[in-house]
Design a protein around this motif. Sequence first.
Motif, PDB file in Angstrom:
ATOM      1  N   LYS A  15       0.831  -1.207   0.000  1.00 56.18           N
ATOM      2  CA  LYS A  15       0.000   0.000   0.000  1.00 56.18           C
ATOM      3  C   LYS A  15       0.863   1.254   0.000  1.00 56.18           C
ATOM      4  O   LYS A  15       1.798   1.386   0.788  1.00 56.18           O
ATOM      5  N   VAL A  16       0.531   2.166  -0.891  1.00 56.30           N
ATOM      6  CA  VAL A  16       1.086   3.514  -0.908  1.00 56.30           C
ATOM      7  C   VAL A  16      -0.110   4.446  -1.069  1.00 56.30           C
ATOM      8  O   VAL A  16      -0.733   4.480  -2.122  1.00 56.30           O
ATOM      9  N   LEU A  17      -0.429   5.148  -0.002  1.00 57.51           N
ATOM     10  CA  LEU A  17      -1.594   6.026  -0.005  1.00 57.51           C
ATOM     11  C   LEU A  17      -1.151   7.477  -0.003  1.00 57.51           C
ATOM     12  O   LEU A  17      -0.227   7.852   0.722  1.00 57.51           O
ATOM     13  N   VAL A  18      -1.809   8.285  -0.803  1.00 64.51           N
ATOM     14  CA  VAL A  18      -1.537   9.720  -0.842  1.00 64.51           C
ATOM     15  C   VAL A  18      -2.777  10.419  -0.310  1.00 64.51           C
ATOM     16  O   VAL A  18      -3.845  10.336  -0.905  1.00 64.51           O
ATOM     17  N   ASP A  19      -2.605  11.065   0.839  1.00 69.44           N
ATOM     18  CA  ASP A  19      -3.713  11.769   1.473  1.00 69.44           C
ATOM     19  C   ASP A  19      -3.586  13.260   1.217  1.00 69.44           C
ATOM     20  O   ASP A  19      -2.485  13.812   1.276  1.00 69.44           O
ATOM     21  N   SER A  20      -4.717  13.887   0.952  1.00 69.43           N
ATOM     22  CA  SER A  20      -4.703  15.344   0.891  1.00 69.43           C
ATOM     23  C   SER A  20      -4.178  15.832   2.224  1.00 69.43           C
ATOM     24  O   SER A  20      -4.471  15.264   3.271  1.00 69.43           O
ATOM     25  N   GLY A  21      -3.423  16.853   2.143  1.00 77.89           N
ATOM     26  CA  GLY A  21      -2.685  17.303   3.315  1.00 77.89           C
ATOM     27  C   GLY A  21      -3.535  17.742   4.475  1.00 77.89           C
ATOM     28  O   GLY A  21      -4.738  17.941   4.367  1.00 77.89           O
ATOM     29  N   PRO A  22      -2.856  17.911   5.570  1.00 76.50           N
ATOM     30  CA  PRO A  22      -3.479  18.472   6.758  1.00 76.50           C
ATOM     31  C   PRO A  22      -3.668  19.977   6.555  1.00 76.50           C
ATOM     32  O   PRO A  22      -3.414  20.502   5.479  1.00 76.50           O
TER      33      PRO A  22
END
Length: 122
Positions: A15-22
């Motif tokens: 898994k490599v997840l890219v989350d919109s930033g904080p």
Amino acid sequence: MPNPAPGFRARPDHKVLVDSGPDAVTVRYGDAIVAASTAGLVVREDGYPARAYVPRDDVDVQLIPSEHTTYCPFKGRTVYFHVTVAGTRLADAAWSYPEPYDEMERIAGHVAFDDRFEIAIG
């Protein structure tokens, strides 16, 4: 997808997840602010600590291209940068994926910094 990551075909469980930033990402070296952004991303990859990526336009120091490159089968070719901050030159201290694989296209134009920097997320 015209440019899929070979890593995901070989290891579909990785898994490599890219989350919109904080709300904010701040990168410091000592008292100097190196980058500050409200448009950062957080990459969470199996086996690695979460890493903040900030848009290159939000980096407040000069990034000098390095000869060093690496390759990630999930993200693509990595280019590195030397960073000079507070009179100190930090070799290969930041990196970017100029043409990431399709699954990671959101990190294009973003830069990450190594553990010599203090990175506040949130």
